[in-house]
Design an enzyme around this catalytic site. Sequence first.
Site, short mmCIF file in Angstrom:
data_model
loop_
_atom_site.label_atom_id
_atom_site.label_comp_id
_atom_site.label_asym_id
_atom_site.label_seq_id
_atom_site.Cartn_x
_atom_site.Cartn_y
_atom_site.Cartn_z
N ASP A 514 52.79 -55.28 35.96
CA ASP A 514 53.94 -55.84 35.24
C ASP A 514 53.58 -56.26 33.81
OD1 ASP A 514 54.98 -55.44 37.73
OD2 ASP A 514 56.01 -57.36 37.84
N ASP A 541 53.98 -50.81 38.03
CA ASP A 541 55.29 -51.14 37.46
C ASP A 541 55.13 -51.77 36.07
OD1 ASP A 541 56.42 -50.30 39.85
OD2 ASP A 541 56.46 -52.31 40.70
#
Length: 687
Positions: A514, A541
């Site tokens: 992230d 991600d």
Amino acid sequence: MTETPRSRARHRRRKTAVAIGVPLALTAAGTMAYGTDTGLFGAGAQRTASAAAPAWATATADGFASVNSLGQNGTYGGRDGKTVTVKTLADLEKYATAAEPYVIVVAATINMNPVGKEIKVKSDKTIVGAGTSGQIVGGGFFLGTGVHNVIIRNLTIRDSYQGIWNDKDHDFDAIQMDGAHHVWIDHNDLRHMADGLIDIRKDSTNVTVSWNKLSDNNKTFGIGWTENLVTDITIHHNWFRETEQRNPSTDNAAHAHLYNNFLEDAAGTTIKSSYGNYSRGRTRMVLENSYFQGMRNPVTKDSTASIVQKGNTFVGTSGRNESGGTAFDPKSYYSYSLDKTADVPSLLKSGVGPRTSIGTTATTSAAAATTLTVAKDGSGQYRTVQAAVNAVPANNPSRVVISVKPGTYRELVKVPSNKPHVTIQGTGGSRKDTVIVYNNAAGTPKPDGSGNYGTGGSATVAVQADDFQARNLTISNDFDEAANQSLSGHQAVALRTAADKVFLDGVIVTGDQDTLLLDTAAKDKLGRVYMTNSYVVGNVDFIFGRATAVIDRSIITLKKRWNGTSAGYITAPSTVANRKGFLIANSTVNGDVSAGSFYLGRPWHAGGDAALDPQTTVRNTNLSAAIKSTPWTDMSGFSWKDDRFAEYKNTGPGAGSASSDRPHLTDAQATGQEVADWLGGWTPTAS
């Protein structure tokens, strides 16, 4: 996606065949040159006096276009005329064909009607795109006999292709000239035309072609169509990528000076080069410090032509590589300096094509910009970046530049929503010299005991203010996953944006899981982000959120997880329905990870919201072998096939053909998924 079989074509006049070899794989880009010139476009202004014109409106050509001859002293275009902004075909044609000089700023996508139309440009014109928003689709420009002193700059000219690779019926060029002189073609993106991207014919001379990207074309760049020995031409700092022939083909040019060009035939694609630089007829060519990657027959000449080679590099090339005869000394005509050949690929990948700075006009708010200085050693006004942000007045009406001296600043930085128009800019020679870093994770407890930070709250730098810019620095989250296995929540954001018109230029954003959260202020708010000339580093991600975001001309670097394994997802969009999500364009994906270990993305339906419609498009990007052959996957019970995930004309070992598990855009669909479509009328510029 099935491609139409492509047959080799020949030069229009002569039929000299060339041998065919096998190109090797493209080497993924590992470095990028930093820096773009910058400006601001005033969309409302239709005419401005040339006396107050910005530098790009008075720019003059280098190379042979700068040489005085034929009664013309250099090439300066329409600088002596008025500046006009056009957004329609009618207005573009009106001013381009006028008798008087004009600087014509193209500030929109203009579709040619009919397809193949070439506007007949008159002398003393500058036609320039406004930042990256000036596009000509389905046609181009024609400069006839005697037309002179013309500049065509900073435009994307594309897509007159009619579906026939060796097309002999549609002479639809991007830029064609017959008997013109003193012409400068600079910083354009030229691609996918029915015939030539550039055709310089019939004794056209004093031409310079510089800093252009020429791609996805068959008969790319032809020079000649004459028995006379007249043409003087300079071709420098151009990137020829996936172009079959005429790269260029130079016929009967008196003086052809080619230097610092990059010719690339990428492996694994349907377009195969027939030849690279071709000297024919009585052409005298000087070819210097150019880089040839994977090209068949990279340098060829016929028996009557000359080529003098100096300092060129050939990687994975095959077939003919020739030189011979005598040429000329370019420095007896004009001055120039050479870049190192080894630097050419990275220099051109980040430097060719339209610039956000060209075609844009500074406003009074830019002139009123305030600068605050930050230095750890006390030599600036503030010792921390946050202290400088705190000093910005609430609701500031104009740009405030926070100039940060080199050093590592271990701190949290938050730019609140009531402080727009803030730029945080490193002053070092490299984006690595100025680093803002912290190590919070989602599961890190807050010092006041009120709970954990959560994913969004873990950001090292959090931006809530519109019109924010970051330039020439590194933003990092160095949370140590290995040392914190007992902690619940390892998401650790380096940069979170929750604002509109965020411009990230020449930055590194690095972390693990992230890394880069591209968000909006609220679900019903628009949040546009444009990142260019930058790096994003992470593993899970690591580009995620609901913003409408473009990552352009950048490098996405994949890294292994804390335990040394290779597995991850590049994007996790959570796009609101009827909005655009993430666009990765003209970039490179690389990293020291295992082959077939990373997905391009998966759909993040934040909070289990089925009404979201996540979107990622990856186009014109070089993908390393780390990308899986089925590059999209499901997430939290939501199928990626119910959302919007697609590719277009990607290259490299990680690219693949279209299938039900790997959707590709059609050419028609791709026309509506360009960078300008994402930005929706916003031209990102420093101000």
